[in-house]
Motif scaffolding. Sequence first.
Motif, PDB file in Angstrom:
ATOM      1  N   GLU A  12      17.863 -46.353   4.934  1.00 45.00           N
ATOM      2  CA  GLU A  12      16.465 -46.475   4.877  1.00 45.00           C
ATOM      3  C   GLU A  12      15.933 -45.723   3.808  1.00 45.00           C
ATOM      4  N   THR A  13      14.656 -45.605   3.848  1.00 48.14           N
ATOM      5  CA  THR A  13      13.735 -44.717   2.968  1.00 48.14           C
ATOM      6  C   THR A  13      13.029 -43.901   3.728  1.00 48.14           C
ATOM      7  N   ARG A  14      12.834 -42.531   3.222  1.00 49.84           N
ATOM      8  CA  ARG A  14      12.078 -41.464   4.046  1.00 49.84           C
ATOM      9  C   ARG A  14      10.912 -41.033   3.138  1.00 49.84           C
ATOM     10  N   GLY A  15       9.723 -40.701   3.325  1.00 52.88           N
ATOM     11  CA  GLY A  15       8.696 -40.246   2.734  1.00 52.88           C
ATOM     12  C   GLY A  15       8.941 -38.766   2.681  1.00 52.88           C
ATOM     13  N   GLY A  16       8.580 -38.270   1.614  1.00 56.64           N
ATOM     14  CA  GLY A  16       8.742 -36.679   1.558  1.00 56.64           C
ATOM     15  C   GLY A  16       7.846 -36.094   0.038  1.00 56.64           C
ATOM     16  N   ALA A  17       8.190 -35.057  -0.324  1.00 59.32           N
ATOM     17  CA  ALA A  17       7.241 -34.504  -1.296  1.00 59.32           C
ATOM     18  C   ALA A  17       8.295 -33.717  -2.168  1.00 59.32           C
ATOM     19  N   VAL A  18       8.039 -33.831  -3.577  1.00 57.80           N
ATOM     20  CA  VAL A  18       8.603 -32.911  -4.607  1.00 57.80           C
ATOM     21  C   VAL A  18       7.738 -32.165  -5.122  1.00 57.80           C
ATOM     22  N   GLY A  19       7.502 -30.852  -4.694  1.00 56.89           N
ATOM     23  CA  GLY A  19       6.445 -29.996  -4.829  1.00 56.89           C
ATOM     24  C   GLY A  19       5.161 -30.504  -4.254  1.00 56.89           C
ATOM     25  N   GLU A  20       4.186 -30.796  -4.979  1.00 57.39           N
ATOM     26  CA  GLU A  20       3.051 -31.421  -4.338  1.00 57.39           C
ATOM     27  C   GLU A  20       2.837 -32.969  -4.673  1.00 57.39           C
ATOM     28  N   ALA A  21       3.980 -33.632  -5.246  1.00 58.40           N
ATOM     29  CA  ALA A  21       4.049 -34.811  -5.253  1.00 58.40           C
ATOM     30  C   ALA A  21       4.547 -35.779  -4.356  1.00 58.40           C
ATOM     31  N   LYS A  22       4.017 -36.816  -3.842  1.00 61.22           N
ATOM     32  CA  LYS A  22       4.474 -37.667  -2.628  1.00 61.22           C
ATOM     33  C   LYS A  22       5.750 -38.321  -3.589  1.00 61.22           C
ATOM     34  N   TYR A  23       6.962 -38.590  -2.612  1.00 58.94           N
ATOM     35  CA  TYR A  23       8.190 -38.956  -3.217  1.00 58.94           C
ATOM     36  C   TYR A  23       8.773 -39.699  -1.885  1.00 58.94           C
ATOM     37  N   VAL A  24       9.325 -41.048  -2.412  1.00 57.23           N
ATOM     38  CA  VAL A  24      10.127 -41.711  -1.387  1.00 57.23           C
ATOM     39  C   VAL A  24      11.627 -41.752  -1.816  1.00 57.23           C
ATOM     40  N   TYR A  25      12.374 -41.160  -0.648  1.00 52.52           N
ATOM     41  CA  TYR A  25      13.893 -40.925  -0.792  1.00 52.52           C
ATOM     42  C   TYR A  25      14.865 -42.090  -0.172  1.00 52.52           C
ATOM     43  N   PRO A  26      15.594 -42.672  -0.840  1.00 57.95           N
ATOM     44  CA  PRO A  26      16.531 -43.401  -0.068  1.00 57.95           C
ATOM     45  C   PRO A  26      17.609 -42.512   0.558  1.00 57.95           C
TER      46      PRO A  26
END
Length: 166
Positions: free
Chosen positions: A120-134
Amino acid sequence: MNHRAALAVSLLIGSMLLVSGCATPYDIGNADPRVTPVEAAKDVAGMVSHTVAWGGLITVAKNLKEKSEIEVVGYPLDSENRPNRDAKPTGRFLVIQSGYIETADYAPGRLITVVGTVTETRGGAVGEAKYVYPVVVATKLQLWPKPSAERREPSFHFGIGVGIIR
């Protein structure tokens, strides 16, 4: 010992030294090391159930109730299937490992190679930037030695006499 015998012995010893200095790559089986985490995040529907081999630098590791989660900054794998820190990062990804891992060993800054299935993918953040993680469910993990414990160059010492090494 004649000249030919001495030459044969020298060649044999040289060959043995050369072969013993070669590293055996970490076995990733049939996993695909070519697909990057960024590509998987963009096309997760096409990547679900795809077996990948990814490597990188651990940023966070934590134990949950029945599994562990490791966040990794991805780097391409080299000829030994070890993350190549000299290359451009390939994106971040999350690794799910069943059971408990020792987070002191899987600490930030350690290199890891993972073989597993994209789920799947999971939404998250790197610092204050939104990020989509596989997300990859691991079937194999290779935690590489700490940089201070590894030697990349062979070490040969020749000499006559007495030496003290501390």
